[in-house]
Enzyme design. Structure first.
Site, PDB file in Angstrom:
ATOM      1  N   HIS A 231       0.831  -1.210   0.000  1.00 46.95           N
ATOM      2  CA  HIS A 231       0.000   0.000   0.000  1.00 46.95           C
ATOM      3  C   HIS A 231       0.865   1.260   0.000  1.00 46.95           C
ATOM      4  CE1 HIS A 231      -3.825   2.108   1.413  1.00 46.95           C
ATOM      5  NE2 HIS A 231      -2.901   3.049   1.529  1.00 46.95           N
ATOM      6  N   GLU A 232       1.802   1.312   0.917  1.00 50.82           N
ATOM      7  CA  GLU A 232       2.605   2.534   1.048  1.00 50.82           C
ATOM      8  C   GLU A 232       3.585   2.708  -0.112  1.00 50.82           C
ATOM      9  OE1 GLU A 232       1.397   4.439   3.071  1.00 50.82           O
ATOM     10  OE2 GLU A 232       0.266   2.992   4.261  1.00 50.82           O
TER      11      GLU A 232
ATOM     12  N   HIS B 280       1.975   4.657  -2.796  1.00 47.26           N
ATOM     13  CA  HIS B 280       2.117   6.095  -2.567  1.00 47.26           C
ATOM     14  C   HIS B 280       3.523   6.558  -2.951  1.00 47.26           C
ATOM     15  CE1 HIS B 280      -1.722   5.994  -0.726  1.00 47.26           C
ATOM     16  NE2 HIS B 280      -1.351   5.599   0.480  1.00 47.26           N
TER      17      HIS B 280
END
Length: 277
Positions: free
Chosen positions: A158-159, A162
């Protein structure tokens, strides 16, 4: 539960739409995303507004559990938790198809990840399990929440989405639409399997595609509200403005990952076809 630090202010409205992820890169290959200047760091007027209250070590504080938490919740073993967290991170880097895909995509995009520099295990507020700090270009894994390899894999993937968006695009986290876009992409690619959507009340066996979209919207909205001092109306409007284009953008994974399916292995094997080592 939000997984994004996104330490930029989002107190704005009427901002332009986020650019799609295939827009021009920020820099030439081989360069790492630049650290923010002291001037930009000093723009943080209230750490709570920027999500820093969820990550006390980001503010330079040392976590000190109370004696009641040490007795009844097993806290006070932060060094051991950090060691286990780092072991789980290393295991995911070596064995997780999704994490390896993201590392390869970042490297191919000129933003190679150094585990010692770009990933940190820290004690966080229990409401979050991880985050991405663009000021330091660093993924945070919350060692007191992400306690097993499966959760750590989800946090890292997920990160790193980003981080990938920040590496490849003119992404401005001060812009609530840009923040909404990267949260939509992360939820779309890593979280909203049918089972996940079912647990948060956004799934139906009769309207799977539409309910998946609702799950992504819900997840993105929760992420924005967790780390930004904006109203639900502002956050929801941002998600709606950018949803169609950001939901359709599947870079660099290339497919939506279904739980208990071979999708992540297929995505990893297909990565070289799209130029990701």
């Amino acid at each position: 539960m939000s997984l994004g630090i996104m330490v930029y202010s989002a107190r704005c409205s009427g901002v332009p739409e986020a650019k799609p992820v295939n827009e021009k890169p920020l820099k030439a290959k081989g360069e790492s995303p630049p650290l923010k200047s002291e001037h930009e760091k000093n723009e943080i007027s209230d750490p709570v507004d920027w999500g820093y209250d969820l990550y006390p070590e980001r503010r330079g504080e040392k976590y000190k559990p109370s004696w009641t938490k040490m007795i009844f919740h097993g806290e006070g073993r932060e060094n051991l938790d950090k060691l286990r967290c780092e072991e789980n991170v290393y295991n995911c880097v070596k064995n997780s198809p999704l994490v390896k895909l993201m590392l390869g995509a970042l490297k191919s995009s000129g933003c190679a990840v150094d585990l010692r520099r770009h990933i940190a295990c820290e004690v966080c507020d229990p409401s979050v399990s991880g985050g991405y700090d663009p000021l330091l270009n660093q993924v945070v894994v919350c060692q007191n929440v992400a306690r097993n390899k499966g959760v750590v894999q989800g946090v890292l993937t997920h990160e790193m989405i980003h981080m990938f968006d920040y590496c490849r695009n003119t992404l401005d986290f001060k812009n609530v639409d840009h923040l909404a876009c990267t949260e939509i992409r992360a939820a779309n690619l890593t979280h909203c399997s049918f089972l996940s959507a079912w647990h948060q009340g956004d799934a139906s066996p009769f309207r799977i595609q539409q309910q998946h979209q609702e799950c992504v919207k819900t997840k993105a909205l929760q992420s924005i509200l967790t780390v930004r001092s904006v109203t639900e109306e502002v956050a929801r409007a941002a998600v709606d403005r950018v949803f169609s284009r950001c939901y359709a953008d599947l870079e660099p994974i290339g497919r939506r990952i279904r739980r208990n399916s071979p999708d992540m292995h297929k995505a990893y094997l297909e990565a070289p076809l799209y130029g990701y080592d």
